[in-house]
Design an enzyme around this catalytic site. Structure first.
Site, PDB file in Angstrom:
ATOM      1  N   ASP A 108       1.018  -1.286   0.002  1.00 25.98           N
ATOM      2  CA  ASP A 108      -0.093   0.140  -0.112  1.00 25.98           C
ATOM      3  C   ASP A 108       0.965   1.236  -0.002  1.00 25.98           C
ATOM      4  OD1 ASP A 108      -1.729   1.939   0.427  1.00 25.98           O
ATOM      5  OD2 ASP A 108      -3.075   0.928   1.891  1.00 25.98           O
ATOM      6  N   ASP A 307      -1.772   6.278  -6.354  1.00 27.62           N
ATOM      7  CA  ASP A 307      -2.209   5.313  -5.495  1.00 27.62           C
ATOM      8  C   ASP A 307      -2.215   3.880  -5.926  1.00 27.62           C
ATOM      9  OD1 ASP A 307      -3.249   4.518  -2.721  1.00 27.62           O
ATOM     10  OD2 ASP A 307      -5.371   4.350  -3.857  1.00 27.62           O
TER      11      ASP A 307
END
Length: 425
Positions: A108, A307
């Site tokens: 992440d 992201d």
């Protein structure tokens, strides 16, 4: 090769993506292979059915709620979601403890702290847990440790440091701990992470999460000089059951022919990778977007980020409407909607390219990064959407579908992010 996105089922392949070792010799840089969970090479072959378009839409809305609330240092409100929260994630094969215990942890880029499900965890969904009693190097961190001050929402139980967090539709309580972490041939001997003790909800990554954000508890920070705060990835598209991408940690082997844009630091959301997007072109026409819509603002947290957990690029409403309307004008055919996507066509179309313009570089998307296609019939949709109307996000998110078949390089020491086309197969 044909269009790799002939079905929305490619999202299914990304429910979980495993990263495997490709080099066994010690090196300050390591390259690891990305394997979609439902490919023939994946250990997660038994994943559930592919998500619908509505589920994909819900996944990204929940992700944006999470990103939006990173602006605060308090608990993040729980967003909507179910088990398909794992859609779009990529896992890194890691060995934790001494001797090493193998876990597949979600990578992440918008999160710092790592966590793993530990023995005795209440509510953890994975049958594979980190058995801390079997590691000779496991140690809980006490409240006086520097890491206890660096993690959000920390508190003390006796002398041990704990913290709470929410992620997707879930929340958890974890014991802040240190132990050995090994990725491929490189080892970080005292890595701080959360040892999950209790979980509620269904969207916590089953075997943990590894944060590649910019904060003090991220992989890049805790690795010190090992990777020199440099990494890149190339996300593949799902055109077959046997394909792979790569994650490259460290400066060695990174592309030299690549354009860069400066990384920006936003104190309102310090973990995120901000860049300055200056405009968007549809075909050769730059669409009319008010400058304040794209502007980087360290006061509010507004701007544009890359992201690894959002599936389809989300733009704040005025920017999305401008892109969508020009896209529709160029196609000039009747428009339908499907599963949360509002610009769809029931007959085959040839879409214009879409170009994201940044300071110092452009990122031009070919058809495979612009359109997604329904499982049934010939309906295809513009693979972008507006940020949720109930979220004051003020963040434009360059998501994984638009990053696929690009090498995205994060060069923290030189405060820059690079993008180049690469066939990630």
């Amino acid at each position: 090769m044909g269009n790799p996105f002939t079905s929305f089922s490619f999202f299914f392949f990304f429910f979980f993506t495993a990263i495997w070792l490709t080099s066994a010799s010690p090196s300050p840089s390591v390259t690891l292979t990305l394997i979609p969970a439902n490919s023939n090479l994946s250990p997660f072959k038994s994943s559930p059915s592919p998500p619908s378009l509505d589920q994909i839409n819900a996944h990204d809305k929940a992700r944006l709620i999470y990103l939006d609330n990173l602006i605060a240092k308090t608990d993040v409100p729980v967003g909507s979601g179910r088990q398909f929260q794992q859609a779009g994630n990529y896992l890194v094969k890691a060995n934790v403890g001494t001797p090493g215990q193998t876990l597949f942890m979600v990578m992440d880029t918008s999160n710092d702290a790592a966590w793993v499900p530990c023995s005795g965890c209440t509510g953890c969904s994975s049958p594979t847990l980190f058995t801390l009693e079997q590691s000779t190097t496991f140690k809980p961190l006490q409240c006086g440790a520097a890491q206890c001050r660096q993690v959000s929402n920390s508190y003390c139980t006796l002398s041990d440091c704990h913290f709470n967090m929410t992620y997707g539709d879930s929340s958890f309580e974890a014991l802040l701990s240190v132990d050995s972490l090994t990725l491929a041939s490189s080892t970080i001997p005292s890595y701080a992470f959360g040892c999950l003790k209790s979980v509620t909800g269904t969207s916590i990554p089953p075997q943990g999460l590894l944060g590649l954000g910019r904060g003090p508890l991220s992989l890049l920070s805790q690795a010190g000089t090992l990777y020199q705060k440099t990494f890149s990835y190339c996300l593949p598209n799902a055109k077959s059951m046997n394909f792979s991408g790569s994650l490259r940690l460290g400066p060695v082997g990174q592309p030299t022919r690549i354009l860069y844009t400066p990384l920006l630091t936003n104190p309102r959301r310090p973990s995120l990778y901000y860049v300055n997007m200056t405009g968007i072109k549809v075909g050769r026409r730059t669409v009319n977007i008010p400058p304040n819509v794209l502007a980087f603002d360290p006061t509010t947290g507004a701007g544009t980020i890359f992201d690894s957990g959002t599936m389809v690029t989300r733009l704040v409403a005025p920017a999305y409407v401008a892109v969508r309307d020009e896209f529709r004008r160029r196609i000039n055919q009747p428009v339908t909607s499907l599963g949360g996507f509002d610009t769809c066509y029931s007959t085959p179309i040839v879409p214009p390219t879409i170009t994201f313009q940044f300071d110092g570089m452009n990122m031009t998307l070919p058809e495979e990064n612009v359109l997604i296609h329904s499982t049934y019939g010939t309906t295809s949709c513009l693979a972008m959407a507006a940020a949720p109307v109930n979220v004051n996000s003020v963040v434009n998110v360059i998501a994984t579908m638009q990053q696929q078949n690009h090498r995205v390089l994060y060069d923290i020491p030189n405060s820059r992010l690079g993008v180049s086309r690469e066939l990630c197969t």
